[in-house]
Design a protein around this motif. Structure first.
Motif, PDB file in Angstrom:
ATOM      1  N   GLN A 237       0.807  -1.207   0.000  1.00 41.05           N
ATOM      2  CA  GLN A 237       0.000   0.000   0.000  1.00 41.05           C
ATOM      3  C   GLN A 237       0.847   1.267   0.000  1.00 41.05           C
ATOM      4  O   GLN A 237       0.524   2.223  -0.711  1.00 41.05           O
ATOM      5  N   PRO A 238       1.953   1.315   0.778  1.00 43.87           N
ATOM      6  CA  PRO A 238       2.793   2.521   0.738  1.00 43.87           C
ATOM      7  C   PRO A 238       3.339   2.804  -0.661  1.00 43.87           C
ATOM      8  O   PRO A 238       3.457   3.972  -1.073  1.00 43.87           O
ATOM      9  N   THR A 239       3.672   1.756  -1.408  1.00 44.64           N
ATOM     10  CA  THR A 239       4.171   1.951  -2.772  1.00 44.64           C
ATOM     11  C   THR A 239       3.089   2.581  -3.646  1.00 44.64           C
ATOM     12  O   THR A 239       3.335   3.527  -4.392  1.00 44.64           O
ATOM     13  N   LEU A 240       1.880   2.049  -3.554  1.00 45.72           N
ATOM     14  CA  LEU A 240       0.772   2.614  -4.332  1.00 45.72           C
ATOM     15  C   LEU A 240       0.523   4.059  -3.945  1.00 45.72           C
ATOM     16  O   LEU A 240       0.344   4.923  -4.803  1.00 45.72           O
ATOM     17  N   SER A 241       0.501   4.318  -2.653  1.00 47.75           N
ATOM     18  CA  SER A 241       0.239   5.675  -2.161  1.00 47.75           C
ATOM     19  C   SER A 241       1.302   6.652  -2.656  1.00 47.75           C
ATOM     20  O   SER A 241       0.993   7.768  -3.083  1.00 47.75           O
ATOM     21  N   THR A 242       2.546   6.195  -2.642  1.00 52.46           N
ATOM     22  CA  THR A 242       3.643   7.052  -3.097  1.00 52.46           C
ATOM     23  C   THR A 242       3.518   7.374  -4.581  1.00 52.46           C
ATOM     24  O   THR A 242       3.719   8.519  -5.012  1.00 52.46           O
ATOM     25  N   GLN A 243       3.168   6.368  -5.382  1.00 50.37           N
ATOM     26  CA  GLN A 243       3.056   6.578  -6.825  1.00 50.37           C
ATOM     27  C   GLN A 243       1.886   7.486  -7.182  1.00 50.37           C
ATOM     28  O   GLN A 243       1.999   8.355  -8.051  1.00 50.37           O
TER      29      GLN A 243
END
Length: 303
Positions: A29-35
């Motif tokens: 989820q952090p990766t998605l949020s960052t992108q």
């Protein structure tokens, strides 16, 4: 990087949240949020309104989602096209249908020739099915009415009469047919707005100045059949979809030809999809064979 960011945005929008999207893409989820945040910051736009853990698309997000949906579908179509040249060995076809009757025969015929293709079906009235075609939730629609829209191509495949159906206690039950004028002041259980059967019969009655007494509005055929069976009113169905039942009977209307047409529909921009064209060809042939080999009477039809 933009491609990854758009893919992340599309997944979050499609699955209505970062948690569901992360499971589908198999990323954190952090990766998605960052992108997604990087995409918003780069162009100075808010794509999602965030309230706690819930997200909803902003106006800009909705417009971008329409574009990414087409990009995603174009990628799928490209894969299906390439795969089709060696035979349909994989792929998925999503169908929106007004009911299971014609759809079931079409899907069985299609699957018998293309067993490796996954087929998903979602049911709803014609209006909802049409919306699913436009939003790319469905590849093909099996619907009873198609609004005029330059984006959509349609192929008619059958036409059927609308009939009345009643329970065994109703005065119409033993009749071979009725006049449309006998529907005056009848209590009616009807479908929701967007139902083609409802529109067809009500337009004809309005034209003739016939008034009915709607008592319930229900969103499914099954609910209407159960309510009519309990004697709360009469219903209207297309003749080919009536299922013979000990306590229900379909009664033809003898002095009015109220009909609904049935169509296959898909986006014109996708008419070259081998998967869509293969399904529509098989589907039309299937319905033609069924109607030719098994003509249905007013009370022996399957609705």
């Amino acid at each position: 990087m933009l491609k990854s960011e758009l893919r992340s945005f599309h997944a979050v929008a499609k699955h209505a949240g970062f948690s569901a999207a992360s499971k589908v893409l198999n990323v954190s989820q952090p990766t998605l949020s960052t992108q997604v945040k990087a995409l918003e910051q780069r162009y100075g736009v808010e794509l999602f309104a965030r309230v706690g853990r819930k997200v909803r698309l902003t106006t800009a997000g909705k417009e971008l989602f329409e574009i990414t949906s087409r990009l995603s579908q174009a990628e799928t179509d490209a894969e299906n096209l390439l795969d089709s040249f060696r035979g349909f060995h994989r792929g998925q076809l999503n169908i929106a249908a007004v009911g299971p009757f014609h759809a079931t025969n079409m899907i069985i015929a299609f699957k018998s020739r293309n067993p490796s293709i996954e087929v998903g079906v979602r049911f709803g009235n014609s209006q909802r099915c049409f919306e699913r075609i436009l939003s790319l939730e469905a590849d093909v629609g099996i619907i009873a009415e198609v609004p005029t829209d330059t984006r959509v191509e349609v192929k008619p495949y059958s036409q059927h009469n609308v009939v009345v159906f009643v329970n065994s206690d109703h005065p119409f039950f033993n009749r071979e047919s009725i006049s449309i004028y006998e529907l005056e002041n009848q209590p009616v259980v009807r479908r929701e707005p967007g139902s083609t059967t409802r529109s067809a019969i009500e337009e004809e009655m309005d034209r003739r100045g016939i008034r009915i007494s709607p008592i319930l509005e229900l969103g499914s055929r099954e609910a209407i059949w159960k309510t009519v069976e309990q004697g709360m009113g009469i219903g209207f169905v297309a003749d080919f979809e009536f299922v013979p039942h000990a306590n229900l009977r379909a009664i033809p209307i003898n002095d009015a030809q109220v009909q609904t047409g049935y169509f296959l529909a898909y986006l014109k921009e996708r008419k070259n999809s081998r998967l869509i064209s293969s399904f529509t060809d098989i589907a039309i042939g299937t319905v033609s064979n069924c109607l030719t080999s098994a003509p249905m009477g007013p009370n022996g039809a399957i609705y």
